[in-house]
Structures are given as structure tokens and as C-alpha cells.
Design an enzyme around this catalytic site. Sequence first.
Site, PDB file in Angstrom:
ATOM      1  N   GLU A 260       2.572 -97.303 -18.840  1.00  0.00           N
ATOM      2  CA  GLU A 260       2.533 -96.085 -19.666  1.00  0.00           C
ATOM      3  C   GLU A 260       2.129 -96.457 -21.090  1.00  0.00           C
ATOM      4  O   GLU A 260       2.587 -97.460 -21.626  1.00  0.00           O
ATOM      5  CB  GLU A 260       3.906 -95.412 -19.763  1.00  0.00           C
ATOM      6  CG  GLU A 260       4.456 -94.777 -18.532  1.00  0.00           C
ATOM      7  CD  GLU A 260       5.839 -94.171 -18.793  1.00  0.00           C
ATOM      8  OE1 GLU A 260       6.136 -93.794 -19.951  1.00  0.00           O
ATOM      9  OE2 GLU A 260       6.622 -94.098 -17.839  1.00  0.00           O
ATOM     10  N   GLU A 312       4.410 -81.281 -20.108  1.00  0.00           N
ATOM     11  CA  GLU A 312       5.391 -80.893 -19.089  1.00  0.00           C
ATOM     12  C   GLU A 312       6.540 -80.136 -19.756  1.00  0.00           C
ATOM     13  O   GLU A 312       7.317 -80.709 -20.515  1.00  0.00           O
ATOM     14  CB  GLU A 312       5.892 -82.143 -18.366  1.00  0.00           C
ATOM     15  CG  GLU A 312       4.794 -82.897 -17.626  1.00  0.00           C
ATOM     16  CD  GLU A 312       5.227 -84.272 -17.157  1.00  0.00           C
ATOM     17  OE1 GLU A 312       6.124 -84.346 -16.279  1.00  0.00           O
ATOM     18  OE2 GLU A 312       4.687 -85.268 -17.666  1.00  0.00           O
ATOM     19  N   LYS A 315      10.554 -81.061 -19.661  1.00  0.00           N
ATOM     20  CA  LYS A 315      11.080 -82.236 -20.353  1.00  0.00           C
ATOM     21  C   LYS A 315      11.843 -81.778 -21.595  1.00  0.00           C
ATOM     22  O   LYS A 315      11.721 -80.618 -22.017  1.00  0.00           O
ATOM     23  CB  LYS A 315       9.931 -83.174 -20.728  1.00  0.00           C
ATOM     24  CG  LYS A 315       9.356 -83.916 -19.542  1.00  0.00           C
ATOM     25  CD  LYS A 315       8.520 -85.066 -20.006  1.00  0.00           C
ATOM     26  CE  LYS A 315       8.369 -86.097 -18.908  1.00  0.00           C
ATOM     27  NZ  LYS A 315       7.773 -87.340 -19.410  1.00  0.00           N
ATOM     28  N   GLU A 320       8.522 -85.109 -26.213  1.00  0.00           N
ATOM     29  CA  GLU A 320       8.501 -85.375 -24.777  1.00  0.00           C
ATOM     30  C   GLU A 320       7.667 -84.354 -24.014  1.00  0.00           C
ATOM     31  O   GLU A 320       7.123 -84.663 -22.954  1.00  0.00           O
ATOM     32  CB  GLU A 320       9.931 -85.408 -24.222  1.00  0.00           C
ATOM     33  CG  GLU A 320      10.715 -86.640 -24.595  1.00  0.00           C
ATOM     34  CD  GLU A 320      10.125 -87.907 -23.996  1.00  0.00           C
ATOM     35  OE1 GLU A 320       9.942 -87.951 -22.774  1.00  0.00           O
ATOM     36  OE2 GLU A 320       9.836 -88.842 -24.759  1.00  0.00           O
TER      37      GLU A 320
END
Length: 340
Positions: A260, A312, A315, A320
Amino acid sequence: MDPRLFVCVCVFVHFISQFNSFSVAQSVGVNYGMKGNNLPTADQVIALVKSKNITRIRLFDPNPDALKALQGSGVETILGTLNEDLPKLGSDPSFATNWVNTNVVPHANSVVFRYVSAGNEVIPGDLAANVLPAMKNLDSALKAAKLSIPVSTCVATQVLGVSYPPSQGAFSEAASSIMAPIAAYLEANKIPLLVNVYPYFAYAGSPGDVRLDYALFTAKDVVVKDGGLAYYNLFDAIVDSVYSALEKAGGPSVEVVVAETGWPSAGNGNMATISNAETYNNNLIAHLSQSTGTPKRPGKAIETYMFAIFNENLKPAGTEQNFGLYQPDMTAVYPVNFSP
């Protein structure tokens, strides 16, 4: 120039251009996170990935829809296990066998599995002791199924107790008793360690000490001099600090795969901006495309997976939710050139 020669030169230049683009695509993948209630279907996601010439993807768990969509795609896949499965995977070989038979074997002829990752970012912590036994049980189950898929684990840079300068990188006291046998296992089996590398968090945590241009790959001068090695960007420095830690822990030839890395486009004032995210990710791809490796390990491209495909919304609020390259409707948050 002879027209026939001109045509040959043009074809050759086109071939080299396509080869370079292919090489870049081969070295840069994406993370497919699913913590959103408004995300496209798996089929749409894999079609988007292929349309961008992205040839590698990372799944955090064996999502059936994603595995089905990956069949026949040619997209190389890192397949993760759920962290909560680690105790059973480590203590019960039959559970590991069932996991492999359920999630890998049915897809093995149609999905290119690059690695299986036993857990994500659990070292140090309550689940850490389960990681190596889980890796070994998964490896045995894969071999019993006559599959040659390397098994590793994914760690955050929190495993490091010392990270500066890179040559002094070492695992923390809390992590070293777990990381040393894992490093020895990876060394013996010639398997890389998966590491989540985020210059953003280093910068956001200490903006007075970490230069923004050093974090964004835009520094023109040497920022960190470490013996005979010179560092122009923080990404390379973090990777090399992990290499140093692995050497000290008994894994001198273990390679690092960056599982990541990314930069949020919102959620933290003027640190997390679309401009900074666009700069980081495009410069990351350009840097990786040069296949120069790091100062400590030069000459080999760093296999890297960008985080993440989508913003997203399930999250935690803030940065985040804003690491995505694309919105859930598949429009780009900002342009990313996967073939510089």
C-alpha cells in the site's frame, strides 16, 4: 531517409513505447478496498482496472464476487486473509486447508495469484503470534493442492522502532520477536515481505521535520545523506529502513513489496489536498517506471500497489475516506497517468 527504414524506425519506437508502458503497468498495482455502500460491482471494477492497463490488484479478503470477476482477466492478484481468521489459520491446519480449498483452488486455473497474505497490519498486537503459524499452514495447504503460490504477511511501518537514517532501520522491541522468525522464514523460502509505506503519515505527523517536497518526490536536492547513500524522496528512505531492519533480523536477501501507498485528497486541511494527492501518485508512478530501485537496493523495480481504487464512505470520517483514485461512480478524483 529510405521510406522503408523510416517505417521500421517508427514501428521500433512504438514497440519501445508500448514496452515501457507495459513495464510500468507491471510494477504498479492497486488496492481494491470494499468499505463503501455505493461502490460499483466487481465486474465493473475489474473492467475499469483493465481499461487503465493496470495488471496487478490486491484484495484484502477472498471476496467471491471479486474472485469471479478476476477469472480470465490476467490481472495478477494478492489475496489476503481476514485478520480475525488468523488464530484458526495458525492453530488448525484443517481450517487452513479448507480456506485454500474454498478460496484458491476453484479459481487457480483462471486467476493469477501472486501472493497470499496472512493478515494485514497485526504486528505488533494481540494477533501477531498467529501470523507465522498461519503462513506455514497456508503454505502446506497450497502445496498439498499442488499450487505454487508464495505466502507472506503484510505489515505497517509501525513494526520499525528505528527508521532514521535508513541504514539504522530496526524492528521495534514489541515487533522484533515476531518479525525475526518471519524474516528467517521469508529468507529461507525466497519470499518478499509485504509492507505498507506512507510518506503522507510521516509528513502529516511531523510537518516541521519532514519536507513536503521530500514526501512528494519533488525535491531537487539531496534531503538525507546516509553514509554513501543519497535520498531525494521519503518513499525510498522508508523502504530502505525496512531493508535494514530485515538484514538485522536475519533476512538479508528478503525483498520488499510495497502493498500500500498513497495520499489522501481531503480530510486534513492543506496537507490532504487533490493537488498533493495527484502530485504524489503521478510522481510515484514516474519514479517506479525508472526501475532504479532504492539507493540501498538499486537496479530493480519496486513492486508497488497504490491505495486505493475508490473513496470508501464506510471508513472512518476524514482522510481514511479520501485515499481513492476514483469516486464510486468511477470518475477520476484527479488524473493519474499509469503509463508515463
